[in-house]
Every structure is written in structure tokens, then in C-alpha cells.
Write an enzyme that holds these catalytic residues in place. Structure first.
Site, PDB file in Angstrom:
ATOM      1  N   SER A   1       2.961   4.217  -6.217  1.00  0.00           N
ATOM      2  CA  SER A   1       2.232   2.956  -6.292  1.00  0.00           C
ATOM      3  C   SER A   1       1.132   3.112  -7.319  1.00  0.00           C
ATOM      4  O   SER A   1       0.676   4.226  -7.598  1.00  0.00           O
ATOM      5  CB  SER A   1       1.613   2.615  -4.930  1.00  0.00           C
ATOM      6  OG  SER A   1       0.687   1.547  -5.023  1.00  0.00           O
TER       7      SER A   1
ATOM      8  N   TYR B   1      -3.628   3.948   2.634  1.00  0.00           N
ATOM      9  CA  TYR B   1      -2.429   3.835   1.798  1.00  0.00           C
ATOM     10  C   TYR B   1      -2.664   4.508   0.451  1.00  0.00           C
ATOM     11  O   TYR B   1      -1.822   5.284  -0.032  1.00  0.00           O
ATOM     12  CB  TYR B   1      -2.081   2.366   1.617  1.00  0.00           C
ATOM     13  CG  TYR B   1      -0.869   2.117   0.743  1.00  0.00           C
ATOM     14  CD1 TYR B   1       0.418   2.344   1.232  1.00  0.00           C
ATOM     15  CD2 TYR B   1      -1.011   1.647  -0.558  1.00  0.00           C
ATOM     16  CE1 TYR B   1       1.533   2.107   0.437  1.00  0.00           C
ATOM     17  CE2 TYR B   1       0.100   1.407  -1.358  1.00  0.00           C
ATOM     18  CZ  TYR B   1       1.375   1.644  -0.854  1.00  0.00           C
ATOM     19  OH  TYR B   1       2.473   1.413  -1.647  1.00  0.00           O
TER      20      TYR B   1
END
Length: 283
Positions: free
Chosen positions: A142, A155
């Protein structure tokens, strides 16, 4: 149309392949001529996707956080198609909200899936690839591996960990014929990102990430950011004084605490963090 010369005939295992990015990766690989093993906690959904893609695809049960499950998945793909040429670590989960309201179960599941799941895949697949002198592990990380949006603290921590881990593994595998790639997209229009903001970047489609995966298989690179400018922008921002950097990043990076405030759009997706029987670990 992209040339499929280096994808055609490859045997590829895709985790979290029943939905979202993983499903699109599997679809584009199968269309390009690869044999695709699709793994997902929702095994029925994985098998349904595989059936729709045709004889080049097969679906299997997989919990990436369970090492035995991951090993069984890779064995099943090998028994079905042959030795795995490419492993795509795609499975991931994300909880969004204020750091001090995040349930402990959500924190632990994110590390179990996003970090330990990747490590399970690498340590199970890479030794066999190294012994054959060829192979490729592509991990869908990501942009949060480079940035840390408000509301995605855990995250982002998992994605920073993944990039650090892959960086070290890449050095260990140098010269062995095994390639390592980290794909780092911005916000993608999937269930995982429901209700979140994109900041200054456009919303990506799963097809954008899948195309990057195929491009990486055809021409291996270690770090790939989507959009491409994210990598250079972060590198440039990091040389600026902290105060200037903060102003720039506040303009570019979304505040996900604000984005999801007073919204219930993520509640169904995030039930997986309080109910371990829930599926949904597909990016």
C-alpha cells in the site's frame, strides 16, 4: 493490449483472490494465459471465481495467517498445475478510525494477515523457488508503506513492516533468480477502502493494480507505487524540514478519521475483526 509473453504459461498463486484487487489480478492473469490458483478464506467464493475464469483457474481455501493453511494452499496449486512460478501476496485487512478506539482484535488481525500472512507466503514459497533458480514473489502492499494517514495507524504500521521485511529478504535472495516486488497503490475502490478518502490522488480501480502486477511479472522491479509520482513525491518530501513536510502532506494525504466519522459504511466489512468466522480478507 499488453504482451503476455512472460505471463503465458506461468503458474501463479494469488491470495485473497475471491474479491476486489485479488479477483481482478486472477482475471487478468488467466486472460494473459497463466494458470492461476486462487486462495481465500471464503473458499466457496474462490471456487466460484475460478469457475467463471475457466480451466486455467482453480479456487482453494486459504487463511494466510495460518501457516499450515498457506502450506496446504501452495501444495494444492502445485499438485493441480505444477511448481509455483509466482506468488502474489494480496490478502489484506484494514480497520479505520481513531487510534484509541481501535479494537484489540482489529489490531491483532491486521498484523496476523498483513504481516504474518506475507511472511508465511515468502518463507514457504521462496526456498523452493531459490532451489529451482527462478521465481517471483509480488506483494500488494500500500502507499501506506510510505505514508501514514490519520485513522490508519495500525494498517500503516503493518505495511511499513511488510516493506521493511521484503527489503531485507530481497537482499538475501540477490543473485538467486528469485525476484521480489512490492506494489504500493493509493486508495483503491474496494470493500477494504469503503468510506475512506483519497486525498489529492484519484481513486484507483482494482484493474489499475492488477495491471501493475502483470507489468511487474513481465519486467520485475522492487518498488512500484500507483500513481507513479507517489514514490518520488515521498522521497522529495522527506528531505524537507518537518514543518514544511507537514504542510505538504496534510494537503496530499487524506485524514481518514474525518472521512469515516459518523459513518456506518464500513461496519459490515469491519465485523470480521470482531467475528473470526467472517471472511473479507481480499484487498
Amino acid at each position: 493490449m499488453r504482451s503476455a509473453s512472460s505471463v503465458n504459461g506461468r503458474i501463479v498463486a494469488v491470495t485473497g483472490g475471491a474479491r476486489g484487487i485479488g479477483r481482478e489480478i486472477a482475471a487478468q492473469l488467466a486472460e494473459a494465459g497463466a494458470h492461476v490458483g486462487i486462495g481465500d478464506r471464503d473458499g466457496d467464493a474462490a471456487r466460484s471465481v475460478a469457475a467463471a475464469l475457466g480451466p486455467r483457474a482453480r479456487g482453494f481455501d486459504l487463511d494466510v495467517a495460518d501457516r499450515a493453511s498457506f502450506a496446504a494452499f501452495l501444495t494444492a496449486v502445485e499438485e493441480t498445475f505444477g511448481a509455483v512460478d509466482v506468488l502474489v501476496n494480496n490478502a489484506g485487512v484494514m480497520w479505520v478510525g481513531p487510534f484509541d478506539q481501535e479494537p484489540e482484535a482489529a489490531r491483532r488481525r491486521q498484523f496476523d494477515v498483513n504481516v504474518h500472512g506475507v511472511i508465511n507466503g515468502v518463507t514457504l514459497a521462496a526456498p523452493a523457488m531459490r532451489s529451482r533458480g527462478r521465481g517471483h514473489i509480488v506483494t500488494v502492499a500500500s502507499a501506506a508503506a510510505k505514508l501514514s494517514p490519520a485513522g490508519e495507524s495500525t494498517y500503516a504500521a503493518t505495511k511499513h513492516a511488510v516493506l521493511g521485511y521484503l527489503t531485507g529478504v530481497r537482499w538475501e535472495l540477490a543473485g538467486t533468480g528469485v525476484e521480489i516486488t512490492a506494489i504500493m497503490p493509493g486508495v483503491v475502490d474496494t470493500e477494504l477502502a469503503a468510506g475512506t478518502a483519497t486525498g489529492a490522488a484519484r481513486m484507483l480501480a482494482p484493474a489499475d493494480v492488477a495491471a501493475a502486477v502483470l507489468a511487474a511479472i513481465e519486467k520485475p522491479r522492487f518498488e512500484i507505487t500507483i500513481p507513479r509520482y507517489v514514490g518520488p513525491l515521498v522521497g522529495w518530501a522527506n528531505v524537507l524540514p518537518q514543518r514544511v513536510r507537514d504542510v505538504l502532506l496534510r494537503r496530499m494525504v487524506p485524514n481518514q478519521v474525518d472521512a469515516v466519522a459518523d459513518s456506518s459504511v464500513r461496519s459490515t466489512y469491519e465485523q470480521q475483526f470482531t467475528n473470526p468466522d467472517q471472511s473479507g480478507e481480499a484487498q
